[in-house]
Scaffold this motif. Sequence first.
Motif, PDB file in Angstrom:
ATOM      1  N   ARG A  76     -41.351 125.927  26.374  1.00  8.15           N
ATOM      2  CA  ARG A  76     -41.731 127.328  26.535  1.00  8.15           C
ATOM      3  C   ARG A  76     -40.918 128.213  25.591  1.00  8.15           C
ATOM      4  N   GLY A  77     -41.528 129.303  25.176  1.00  8.62           N
ATOM      5  CA  GLY A  77     -40.839 130.252  24.328  1.00  8.62           C
ATOM      6  C   GLY A  77     -40.432 129.713  22.978  1.00  8.62           C
ATOM      7  N   VAL A  78     -41.230 128.810  22.437  1.00 12.61           N
ATOM      8  CA  VAL A  78     -40.892 128.172  21.161  1.00 12.61           C
ATOM      9  C   VAL A  78     -41.342 129.058  19.996  1.00 12.61           C
ATOM     10  N   THR A  79     -40.411 129.446  19.149  1.00  9.20           N
ATOM     11  CA  THR A  79     -40.740 130.280  17.989  1.00  9.20           C
ATOM     12  C   THR A  79     -39.987 129.855  16.729  1.00  9.20           C
ATOM     13  N   VAL A  80     -39.284 128.740  16.769  1.00  9.25           N
ATOM     14  CA  VAL A  80     -38.380 128.386  15.668  1.00  9.25           C
ATOM     15  C   VAL A  80     -39.112 128.174  14.342  1.00  9.25           C
ATOM     16  N   CYS A  81     -40.299 127.584  14.380  1.00 10.01           N
ATOM     17  CA  CYS A  81     -41.034 127.344  13.133  1.00 10.01           C
ATOM     18  C   CYS A  81     -41.511 128.666  12.523  1.00 10.01           C
ATOM     19  N   THR A  82     -42.030 129.536  13.363  1.00 12.56           N
ATOM     20  CA  THR A  82     -42.481 130.848  12.890  1.00 12.56           C
ATOM     21  C   THR A  82     -41.313 131.680  12.392  1.00 12.56           C
ATOM     22  N   ASP A  83     -40.257 131.771  13.203  1.00  9.80           N
ATOM     23  CA  ASP A  83     -39.091 132.558  12.821  1.00  9.80           C
ATOM     24  C   ASP A  83     -38.440 132.004  11.559  1.00  9.80           C
ATOM     25  N   GLY A  84     -38.342 130.690  11.499  1.00  8.87           N
ATOM     26  CA  GLY A  84     -37.740 130.063  10.338  1.00  8.87           C
ATOM     27  C   GLY A  84     -38.513 130.339   9.066  1.00  8.87           C
ATOM     28  N   MET A  85     -39.819 130.236   9.139  1.00  5.29           N
ATOM     29  CA  MET A  85     -40.627 130.463   7.942  1.00  5.29           C
ATOM     30  C   MET A  85     -40.595 131.924   7.522  1.00  5.29           C
ATOM     31  N   ARG A  86     -40.422 132.817   8.463  1.00  5.14           N
ATOM     32  CA  ARG A  86     -40.279 134.236   8.116  1.00  5.14           C
ATOM     33  C   ARG A  86     -39.014 134.484   7.298  1.00  5.14           C
ATOM     34  N   ALA A  87     -38.018 133.643   7.461  1.00  2.91           N
ATOM     35  CA  ALA A  87     -36.798 133.758   6.654  1.00  2.91           C
ATOM     36  C   ALA A  87     -36.901 132.955   5.366  1.00  2.91           C
ATOM     37  N   ILE A  88     -37.548 131.806   5.438  1.00  4.29           N
ATOM     38  CA  ILE A  88     -37.615 130.903   4.279  1.00  4.29           C
ATOM     39  C   ILE A  88     -38.490 131.467   3.161  1.00  4.29           C
ATOM     40  N   LEU A  89     -39.657 131.979   3.494  1.00  5.32           N
ATOM     41  CA  LEU A  89     -40.596 132.421   2.453  1.00  5.32           C
ATOM     42  C   LEU A  89     -40.040 133.550   1.585  1.00  5.32           C
ATOM     43  N   PRO A  90     -39.442 134.607   2.160  1.00  3.93           N
ATOM     44  CA  PRO A  90     -38.848 135.635   1.294  1.00  3.93           C
ATOM     45  C   PRO A  90     -37.707 135.091   0.435  1.00  3.93           C
TER      46      PRO A  90
END
Length: 204
Positions: A76-90
Amino acid sequence: MRLAIFGGTGQVGRQLVQQALDRKHKVTALVRDPARAPVHDRLRIVQGDVRDARAVQKTLTGSDAVLSALGQRRLRGVTVCTDGMRAILPAMQTHGVTRLLAVSGYGVADSRHHGVYVTSLWLMIRSIMRDKERMEELIKGSDTRWTIIRPAVLTSGPRTGGYRTGTGLHLAYGSKVSHADVADFMLSQLTCDDHVHQAVAIRS
C-alpha cells in the motif's frame, strides 16, 4: 560505459551491478544502505534516497546511461518508482544523458488486459501496479531514449540467456524469468537500438 544504477540493492539491481562490473563497465549506484552493496574498484556508491534530487544528480554525474530497478515490497502507498523517476528524468536532462532502461511490470499501460493473470495482479498488488504505470507515463513523455522492461514472475534462478522478449509477448501465471536474465537483457540493450521507445515483456 559509465552506468548509473538505481535500485541497486534489490534482486534485479544486485544482478545489474554485478553483471555490469563483470562486463567491465564503471558503475555508480545510489543506495540507502552502503553495507548492502559490494566493494569493487569500478563501483562508486552514493548514499541517499532516489527521492532526493541532489543525490540523484550526484549519481548521474559523468554517466552514459541510466538503469532503474526501483521497486518496493509493501502493498500500500507505493510511489517509489514514480517519485524516483520524477527525480531521475530532470537529472538526465541536466547531465545530457539520454539512454534509459527501466524495470516496470507486466499488466500495466498497453499490456493491461482482461486475462486472469493480469486481473489477479491488479487485485493483489494494485498500489504497485499503479506506481509502475505512472512511472511509465513519465518515461514515455520524456525526451530520453527509453526502453521499458516488463518481466514475468521473477525468480532467483541463474543467468541462462535463454529468455524470450517482445512487445507483444503474452505472459500468464506460469511465466517466469530470473532476476539474472532480466539484468542480462537490460545490459545487452546498452549497445542495441532495437527496443528504443518500446516496452518489452520478458520470460524464460
